[in-house]
Design an enzyme around this catalytic site. Structure first.
Site, PDB file in Angstrom:
ATOM      1  N   GLU A 870       0.798  -1.220   0.000  1.00  0.00           N
ATOM      2  CA  GLU A 870       0.000   0.000   0.000  1.00  0.00           C
ATOM      3  C   GLU A 870       0.832   1.273   0.000  1.00  0.00           C
ATOM      4  O   GLU A 870       0.299   2.361  -0.261  1.00  0.00           O
ATOM      5  CB  GLU A 870      -0.940  -0.028   1.211  1.00  0.00           C
ATOM      6  CG  GLU A 870      -2.014  -1.092   1.049  1.00  0.00           C
ATOM      7  CD  GLU A 870      -2.721  -1.395   2.341  1.00  0.00           C
ATOM      8  OE1 GLU A 870      -2.038  -1.883   3.276  1.00  0.00           O
ATOM      9  OE2 GLU A 870      -3.919  -1.158   2.436  1.00  0.00           O
TER      10      GLU A 870
HETATM   11  N1  MCN Z   1       7.304  -7.785  -0.315  1.00  0.00           N
HETATM   12  C1  MCN Z   1       8.665  -7.775  -0.480  1.00  0.00           C
HETATM   13  N2  MCN Z   1       9.440  -7.134   0.419  1.00  0.00           N
HETATM   14  C2  MCN Z   1       8.916  -6.504   1.497  1.00  0.00           C
HETATM   15  C3  MCN Z   1       7.517  -6.526   1.680  1.00  0.00           C
HETATM   16  C4  MCN Z   1       6.723  -7.180   0.744  1.00  0.00           C
HETATM   17  O1  MCN Z   1       9.164  -8.318  -1.458  1.00  0.00           O
HETATM   18  N3  MCN Z   1       9.682  -5.875   2.357  1.00  0.00           N
HETATM   19  C5  MCN Z   1       6.444  -8.432  -1.295  1.00  0.00           C
HETATM   20  C6  MCN Z   1       5.643  -9.566  -0.705  1.00  0.00           C
HETATM   21  O2  MCN Z   1       6.310 -10.791  -0.777  1.00  0.00           O
HETATM   22  C7  MCN Z   1       4.370  -9.528  -1.548  1.00  0.00           C
HETATM   23  C8  MCN Z   1       4.227  -8.060  -1.912  1.00  0.00           C
HETATM   24  O3  MCN Z   1       5.514  -7.483  -1.754  1.00  0.00           O
HETATM   25  O4  MCN Z   1       4.544 -10.270  -2.709  1.00  0.00           O
HETATM   26  C9  MCN Z   1       3.227  -7.325  -1.032  1.00  0.00           C
HETATM   27  O5  MCN Z   1       3.451  -7.701   0.285  1.00  0.00           O
HETATM   28  P1  MCN Z   1       2.742  -6.995   1.520  1.00  0.00           P
HETATM   29  O6  MCN Z   1       3.058  -5.547   1.518  1.00  0.00           O
HETATM   30  O7  MCN Z   1       3.029  -7.776   2.726  1.00  0.00           O
HETATM   31  O8  MCN Z   1       1.180  -7.068   1.173  1.00  0.00           O
HETATM   32  P2  MCN Z   1       0.215  -8.317   1.096  1.00  0.00           P
HETATM   33  O9  MCN Z   1       0.885  -9.501   0.570  1.00  0.00           O
HETATM   34  O10 MCN Z   1      -0.569  -8.411   2.341  1.00  0.00           O
HETATM   35  O11 MCN Z   1      -0.696  -7.820  -0.125  1.00  0.00           O
HETATM   36  C10 MCN Z   1      -1.704  -6.931   0.002  1.00  0.00           C
HETATM   37  C11 MCN Z   1      -1.438  -5.545  -0.527  1.00  0.00           C
HETATM   38  C12 MCN Z   1      -2.713  -4.881  -0.511  1.00  0.00           C
HETATM   39  S1  MCN Z   1      -3.377  -4.593   1.010  1.00  0.00           S
HETATM   40  C13 MCN Z   1      -3.412  -4.627  -1.666  1.00  0.00           C
HETATM   41  S2  MCN Z   1      -4.970  -3.945  -1.608  1.00  0.00           S
HETATM   42  C14 MCN Z   1      -2.839  -4.930  -2.907  1.00  0.00           C
HETATM   43  C15 MCN Z   1      -1.404  -5.088  -2.889  1.00  0.00           C
HETATM   44  O12 MCN Z   1      -0.856  -5.578  -1.819  1.00  0.00           O
HETATM   45  N4  MCN Z   1      -3.548  -5.363  -3.946  1.00  0.00           N
HETATM   46  C16 MCN Z   1      -2.889  -5.731  -5.074  1.00  0.00           C
HETATM   47  N5  MCN Z   1      -0.790  -5.234  -4.066  1.00  0.00           N
HETATM   48  C17 MCN Z   1      -1.480  -5.628  -5.158  1.00  0.00           C
HETATM   49  N6  MCN Z   1      -0.849  -5.968  -6.287  1.00  0.00           N
HETATM   50  C18 MCN Z   1      -1.542  -6.467  -7.319  1.00  0.00           C
HETATM   51  N7  MCN Z   1      -0.889  -6.800  -8.421  1.00  0.00           N
HETATM   52  N8  MCN Z   1      -2.875  -6.652  -7.259  1.00  0.00           N
HETATM   53  C19 MCN Z   1      -3.572  -6.293  -6.190  1.00  0.00           C
HETATM   54  O13 MCN Z   1      -4.866  -6.496  -6.146  1.00  0.00           O
END
Ligand code: MCN
Ligand code: FES
Ligand code: FES
Length: 910
Positions: A870
């Protein structure tokens, strides 16, 4: 029917088809070539692109009668296969072009059409091509896709070899932080990843097709529902109404806070007494074909008593407004911030510089390329199994089981590969409807929204009406803030209090403001129900925060950069909720941005003309990674003959849950020396995976990541020999030792959320930070704004996967561009498809889209990671709006900044 002979992917096919049926439906329905996707269904997204006789066409609007005999058609299946990839497919993987991947086949086919004509296109030509063929993507911000085409062209021209493009991994084999390609990419770029609609087509014969009878008004009492005529229509198996629902017929919003005046049981599965919003489901027709079901829908008679519809928070708050849910006031939750001293005396002090303004961020539509879809059936254990796009399978399980009348062990939720959700699937949408239909018919059932339903009947971002006031010293040090906000959450309360609380937590975030007095409230209305949308509450909160900072800078005669720099968190400073942020990296981030900002300002001044005025705007973003504490997660690691299997429910919107799981597990298992391909992933099925919590609030990498890390550490401990080496799987089994290891993570003590009286507390263990800069050009004749460049500097801790994170940032920033300039869902008659809802297309995107990082490892994140998803949509729109003011002096405080609004501002200035 007509008989057509067509050559598909080089193979002659004789097809007996209805001449009115579309090519997309024939490819998918009759030939099961499901690599060709249907997104919008009306020539606006390109997901259905195929090449016909050398031309890229959209097969969703190409009727079979227009397909010439002997036509040569190439679909994604004919472009390349998993074993023999086309350079475009390779390049797509290397550049992270497939996030959700729903658009990938269409883009790749379209790009093939281009490269077949021209193997040396410029980036502009690629962009033009995709624009012309209406290829749309909601995840990537288009940049990785243009990059991929350029790389594929180089591969085709022989200027680079595939091996040179693969990233070299470090000696220890760690993939953490690398550009390792996500496991699902191969299936996505070859069109072999089956999404819900693809799986639906492959359901057993006799699967019932569902269509909904939906409300066409926004507020009404239901007097009667007559299904008799519909029941008699051809092919109809059953017409299902609320009377067929075995349970409470309500989806519970699982009220978050005890002082909520509602009880959370306000959303019917099928309307019984009232219609609360346009599109509400009143009945379900189950028939042998979609066409038969739709024909019967028109025959269901619903008698209504129309009630006044309250289409905004102020309307529903008016004294004479009736209660939308009788017995619960329309304002059903209130929140306050009481931090530091009383603010009124500070604001009244003549030495204090005060600015105040009203802001509105509206009902941004999510616009995923894949419309909502799912299916359900009763399994051999008499369980109702629902497959959908849910990004909270265990959460939704709890929300719908009582309404369906099912004991928890009789309901299973499974997530299908999802073509993007951006948060709308944090709410259940069709899960309960599918469950009801499967239970009422005893048959497998399938429901696929068309894009009109996707737009008009799924949740939207909740509009915030904010009045914000800052008081500062003449030197620009913030002393006090007062905020008042009303959240239009539509008719259903689920998570409405939580998003309202985000106002308490993030209005004023990034800055040390010692004294705050604020009030926010959640309002029930009859417009689209509020569901989560990426960055949940922060784009609204931070828009006001960041635009008012520019207003303050103007009043003080300071540069907006310097004003921000003076007030950002420094060691010892506290957030609006009175706690210390996890890290203090905004100074470093702004230091990184400063030279870019200076250069951009200079360039804008030099290139501005009387007709096309250029400007530069900045904004900061801070947002929590996690649901309000306490939060936690569970994952499992099984030792197997071939390696390790990770079990979790980290739902994948398209962000890369597979990659996050793999990178985290592999990093934790490094001592074991296993390769990434030895780690198997079992994900997202409530019957076989643990409750890891929903994939919302950018919480998964932190919460599920920690649980994965713990499970892997338990595994290493459990298989370690006294000499420090590890038992093989066979040795482990032979010794009678466990092979199944559980990782449970809970946020540490001291992070207990916010006090409900004061809004003070520690709601998140980890935060994400962003600094945005937008370079814009305003055409003073038309009022149209063009974004020439967007830069985002982020601190999201260490990165699990760079390719994933870069892609998250590009995509999120471009959603911010859409929010700033074009996206809206307000007028039910006008905002009905991708174009009218303002989706950004390739030509709307600046060529200059830059992301960079400050990587401060986080104490509470696995291997130092914070959340990511986000961060890029916290406040990029505010930087564009500030850029417009810098360019032409017009300040837009109500989004989107459509040309007519900017033009009106320009005229008013004259
Ligand atoms: N990641 C990473 N390094 C970090 C943190 C995260 O490489 N330090 C990677 C994670 O492995 C994951 C991605 O980034 O693949 C997002 O991780 P994270 O921030 O933990 O979020 P979530 O996996 O809980 O995903 C949800 C978030 C939200 S809330 C929405 S809404 C959203 C989003 O991510 N919707 C998406 N990204 C999106 N991306 C796509 N393509 N489509 C959506 O609907
Ligand atoms: Fe055909 Fe969108 S253009 S599905
Ligand atoms: Fe393009 Fe998701 S990757 S829509």
């Amino acid at each position: 029917m007509i008989n057509k002979s067509i050559i598909i992917n080089g193979v002659r096919q004789t097809l007996i088809v209805d001449e009115e049926v579309t090519l997309a439906n024939v490819l998918r329905g009759q030939l099961h070539l499901t690599g060709t996707k249907i997104g919008c269904g009306k020539a606006q997204c390109g997901a259905c692109s195929v090449i016909m006789d050398g031309k890229v066409i959209r097969s969703c609007v190409t009727k079979m009668k227009r397909v010439p005999d002997e036509a040569q058609i190439t679909t994604i299946e004919g472009v390349g296969t998993q074993k023999e990839l086309h350079p475009l497919q390779l390049a797509w993987m290397i550049h992270g072009g497939a996030q959700c991947g729903f658009c990938s086949p269409g883009f790749i086919v379209s790009a093939k059409g281009l490269l077949d004509e021209n193997t040396n296109p410029t980036r502009e030509e690629v962009r033009d091509w995709f624009q012309r063929h209406r290829n749309a993507c909601r995840c990537t911000g288009y940049k990785p896709l243009i990059d991929a085409v350029m790389t594929a062209a180089r591969l085709i021209r022989g200027e680079v070899k595939v091996e040179e493009l693969w990233e070299k991994l470090p000696q220890d084999g760690s993939i953490w932080g690398s550009n390792y390609i996500r496991p699902s990419a191969l299936a996505k770029v070859t069109g072999t990843c089956d999404y819900g609609a693809d799986l639906g087509i492959k359901m057993p014969c006799g699967t019932l097709q569902l269509k909904l009878v939906q409300a066409k008004v926004s507020h009404a009492n239901i007097l009667s529902i007559d299904t008799s005529e519909a029941e008699k229509m051809p092919g109809v198996y059953k017409v299902i109404t609320h009377k067929d629902v075995k349970g409470k017929n309500r989806i519970t919003g699982l009220i978050t806070f005890p002082n909520n005046k509602g009880d959370g049981w306000d959303r019917p599965i099928l309307c019984d007494e009232k219609v609360f919003q346009f599109g509400d489901a009143i009945a379900i027709v189950a028939a042998d074909t979609e066409e038969h079901a739709q024909a019967a829908v028109e025959k269901v008679k619903v008698e209504l008593e129309i009630l006044p519809a309250y289409m905004s928070a102020p309307a529903a708050m008016a004294d004479d407004a009736i209660e939308i849910h009788p017995g619960t006031p329309n304002i059903y939750w209130e929140t306050k911030v009481i931090k530091g001293e009383e603010t009124a005396p500070i604001m009244e002090d003549s030495e204090v510089v005060v600015v105040q303004d009203d802001f509105y961020v509206g009902r941004q539509p999510h616009l995923p390329m894949e419309p909502d879809v799912g299916f359900a059936y009763i399994d051999d254990q008499e369980r109702v199994v629902v497959h959908s796009k849910s990004i909270g399978i265990h959460l939704h399980h709890a929300m719908i089981a009582p309404g369906l009348g099912l004991e928890p062990d009789k309901l299973v939720l499974v997530q299908n590969p999802a073509g993007g959700t951006f948060g709308y699937k944090f709410s259940p949408t069709i899960e309960a409807l599918l469950g009801v239909a499967a239970m009422a018919t005893g048959k497998p059932v399938f429901l696929n929204f068309d894009y009109y339903q996707q737009i008009t009947y799924t949740g939207k971002r909740s509009p915030f009406f904010i009045n914000l006031k800052y008081g500062a010293t003449k030197e620009g040090k913030l002393l006090a803030m007062e905020a008042d906000w009303s959240v239009d959450h539509g008719p259903y309360s689920e998570f409405g209090d939580l998003v309202t609380l985000r106002g308490s937590q993030f209005i004023g975030a990034s800055y040390m403001i010692p004294n705050i007095r604020s009030n926010g409230r959640t309002v029930c209305t009859n417009h689209a129900w509020g569901s989560a949308f990426r960055a949940y509450g922060s784009p609204q909160s931070l828009f006001a925060t960041e635009v008012l900072m520019d207003e303050l800078a103007e009043k003080l005669g300071m540069d907006p950069f310097e004003l921000r720099y003076k007030n950002i968190y420094r060691p010892g400073d506290t957030t609006p909720t009175g706690c210390q942020p996890d890290v203090y990296s905004l100074v470093e981030m702004m230091d990184k941005l400063r030279p870019l900002y200076d250069a951009a300002k200079e360039k804008a001044r030099a290139e501005s003309t009387a007709d096309k005025k250029r400007g530069v705007g900045i904004s900061l973003g801070a947002y929590g990674a996690g649901l309000d504490n306490p939060d936690g997660s569970e994952a499992w690691a099984d030792y197997t003959e071939t390696g390790v299997t990770i079990f979790n429910a980290w739902e994948d919107h398209g962000q890369g849950a597979d990659m996050g799981t793999l990178a985290t597990a592999h990093q934790a298992l490094l001592p074991l020396g296993i390769k990434p391909e030895q780690i198997k992933l079992v994900m997202n099925d409530t019957s076989i995976t643990p409750a890891s919590g929903p994939a919302g609030g950018s919480r998964s990498q932190v919460m599920v990541g920690n649980a994965i890390k713990i499970a892997c550490e338990e595994l290493l401990k459990g298989i370690q020999k006294p000499d420090g080496t590890y038992r093989t799987y066979a040795e482990q089994v032979e010794a009678g030792l466990p092979t199944h290891f559980i990782g449970k993570y809970g946020t540490p003590a001291g992070y207990n959320g916010c006090d409900l009286e004061t809004g003070q507390g520690a709601p998140f263990t980890t935060y994400m930070y962003a600094a945005f800069m937008s370079e814009v050009e305003v055409d003073v004749q038309t009022g149209k704004t063009k974004v020439l460049g967007m830069t985002g500097i982020f601190d999201v801790g260490t990165l699990a996967n760079k390719l994933v994170v870069d892609g998250q940032m590009y995509g999120g920033m471009i959603q911010g561009l859409g929010l700033a300039l074009s996206e809206d869902f307000e007028d039910l008659n006008k905002h009905i498809d991708l174009i009218s809802c303002g989706l950004p297309y390739p030509k709307d995107i600046p060529e200059k889209l830059v992301v960079d990082y400050v990587m401060t490892p986080r104490e509470h994140g696995p291997f130092g990671a914070s959340g990511v998803g986000e961060a890029p949509l916290t406040s990029p729109h505010a930087s564009i709006i500030n850029g417009i003011t810098d360019a032409c002096g017009v300040r837009i405080t109500r989004l989107p900044a459509l040309p007519e609004k900017v033009l009106a501002g320009l005229k008013a200035k004259q």
